[in-house]
Design a protein around this motif. Structure first.
Motif, PDB file in Angstrom:
ATOM      1  N   PRO A 200       0.835  -1.205   0.000  1.00 28.77           N
ATOM      2  CA  PRO A 200       0.000   0.000   0.000  1.00 28.77           C
ATOM      3  C   PRO A 200       0.868   1.253   0.000  1.00 28.77           C
ATOM      4  CG  PRO A 200       0.038  -0.985   2.177  1.00 28.77           C
ATOM      5  CD  PRO A 200       0.770  -1.919   1.266  1.00 28.77           C
TER       6      PRO A 200
ATOM      7  N   ALA B  60       1.487   6.454   4.174  1.00 36.06           N
ATOM      8  CA  ALA B  60       0.584   7.494   4.655  1.00 36.06           C
ATOM      9  C   ALA B  60       0.990   7.894   6.070  1.00 36.06           C
ATOM     10  CB  ALA B  60      -0.854   7.002   4.633  1.00 36.06           C
TER      11      ALA B  60
ATOM     12  N   VAL C  79      -3.278   1.346   7.411  1.00 36.82           N
ATOM     13  CA  VAL C  79      -3.785   0.404   6.420  1.00 36.82           C
ATOM     14  C   VAL C  79      -3.484  -0.999   6.922  1.00 36.82           C
ATOM     15  CG1 VAL C  79      -3.579  -0.405   4.043  1.00 36.82           C
ATOM     16  CG2 VAL C  79      -3.449   2.033   4.545  1.00 36.82           C
TER      17      VAL C  79
ATOM     18  N   VAL D 234      -9.050   0.590   6.560  1.00 38.37           N
ATOM     19  CA  VAL D 234      -8.396   1.893   6.517  1.00 38.37           C
ATOM     20  C   VAL D 234      -8.859   2.676   7.742  1.00 38.37           C
ATOM     21  CG1 VAL D 234      -8.175   4.045   5.208  1.00 38.37           C
ATOM     22  CG2 VAL D 234      -8.324   1.853   4.000  1.00 38.37           C
TER      23      VAL D 234
ATOM     24  N   GLU E  40      -3.538  11.441   0.642  1.00 41.30           N
ATOM     25  CA  GLU E  40      -3.052  10.104   0.999  1.00 41.30           C
ATOM     26  C   GLU E  40      -4.167   9.075   0.854  1.00 41.30           C
ATOM     27  OE1 GLU E  40       0.294  11.349   4.349  1.00 41.30           O
ATOM     28  OE2 GLU E  40      -1.647  10.604   5.005  1.00 41.30           O
ATOM     29  N   MET E  41      -5.359   9.437   1.315  1.00 35.47           N
ATOM     30  CA  MET E  41      -6.493   8.506   1.195  1.00 35.47           C
ATOM     31  C   MET E  41      -6.834   8.268  -0.271  1.00 35.47           C
ATOM     32  SD  MET E  41      -8.544   8.578   4.662  1.00 35.47           S
ATOM     33  CE  MET E  41      -9.852   7.767   3.962  1.00 35.47           C
TER      34      MET E  41
ATOM     35  N   GLN F 198      -4.720   8.143  -2.710  1.00 34.44           N
ATOM     36  CA  GLN F 198      -3.743   7.169  -3.187  1.00 34.44           C
ATOM     37  C   GLN F 198      -4.051   5.757  -2.661  1.00 34.44           C
ATOM     38  OE1 GLN F 198      -1.333   7.682  -5.551  1.00 34.44           O
ATOM     39  NE2 GLN F 198      -2.562   9.537  -5.716  1.00 34.44           N
ATOM     40  N   ILE F 199      -4.474   5.677  -1.413  1.00 32.35           N
ATOM     41  CA  ILE F 199      -4.819   4.369  -0.834  1.00 32.35           C
ATOM     42  C   ILE F 199      -6.003   3.758  -1.577  1.00 32.35           C
ATOM     43  CG2 ILE F 199      -5.786   3.240   1.219  1.00 32.35           C
ATOM     44  CD1 ILE F 199      -3.974   5.259   2.843  1.00 32.35           C
ATOM     45  N   TRP F 200      -7.051   4.545  -1.847  1.00 32.38           N
ATOM     46  CA  TRP F 200      -8.222   3.989  -2.538  1.00 32.38           C
ATOM     47  C   TRP F 200      -7.912   3.660  -3.993  1.00 32.38           C
ATOM     48  CZ3 TRP F 200     -11.233   1.605   0.405  1.00 32.38           C
ATOM     49  CH2 TRP F 200     -11.543   2.079   1.670  1.00 32.38           C
TER      50      TRP F 200
ATOM     51  N   TRP G 169      -4.994   2.564  -4.954  1.00 31.30           N
ATOM     52  CA  TRP G 169      -4.282   1.293  -4.798  1.00 31.30           C
ATOM     53  C   TRP G 169      -5.292   0.156  -4.594  1.00 31.30           C
ATOM     54  CZ3 TRP G 169      -4.085  -1.449  -0.037  1.00 31.30           C
ATOM     55  CH2 TRP G 169      -3.284  -2.581  -0.049  1.00 31.30           C
TER      56      TRP G 169
ATOM     57  N   SER H 278     -12.979   6.447  -4.480  1.00 27.30           N
ATOM     58  CA  SER H 278     -12.176   5.746  -5.475  1.00 27.30           C
ATOM     59  C   SER H 278     -13.070   5.375  -6.648  1.00 27.30           C
ATOM     60  CB  SER H 278     -11.568   4.492  -4.865  1.00 27.30           C
ATOM     61  OG  SER H 278     -12.551   3.523  -4.654  1.00 27.30           O
TER      62      SER H 278
END
Length: 128
Positions: free
Chosen positions: A8, A11, A16, A26, A44-45, A47-49, A51, A104
């Motif tokens: 991931p 962040a 995560v 998350v 950051e969130m 980018q996480i979603w 991913w 996302s």
């Protein structure tokens, strides 16, 4: 713990975890400010979603907030001015305000179940 094909994104204020196979947990980790999200954390969130969207080993996403006071107080408005470089993208000049990412692609098209979760470590009151 479940595994993913890629790591991931890093962040600062988001935890995560893959608590069980195929499930992403998350956690917004700003309990002192009731998980009010500064722009940096919103990106950051995002980018996480993104991913999560691309990760074939994940089927379900759960989002929660750290602390006992609030799931999230929303945006941390101190850092949302258009002059803040985190409020812009390479495609958008810093003088033009933009809407931060909030979903996302996977979530907006709804092929994958994603749910906000209120997780409490305090047991419910006993029935009388």
């Amino acid at each position: 713990m479940g595994k993913t094909t890629t790591a991931p994104p890093a962040a600062k204020h988001v935890l995560v975890e893959i608590p069980v196979p195929h499930v992403l947990l998350v956690t917004m980790n700003l309990p002192v400010q009731m998980n009010a999200l500064p722009m940096e954390t919103v990106w950051e969130m995002d980018q996480i979603w993104r991913w999560f969207d691309d990760e074939p080993e994940l089927d379900v996403g759960v989002i929660t907030g750290a602390g006992a006071q609030a799931f999230s107080a929303g945006m941390d408005l101190k850092g949302t001015s258009a002059s803040n470089p985190l409020f812009s993208t390479p495609e958008t000049p810093t003088t033009t305000p933009i809407n931060p990412p909030v979903q996302s692609a996977k979530n907006s098209s709804l092929p994958t179940p994603t749910t906000p979760a209120s997780v409490s470590t305090t047991p419910p009151p006993a029935s009388q």
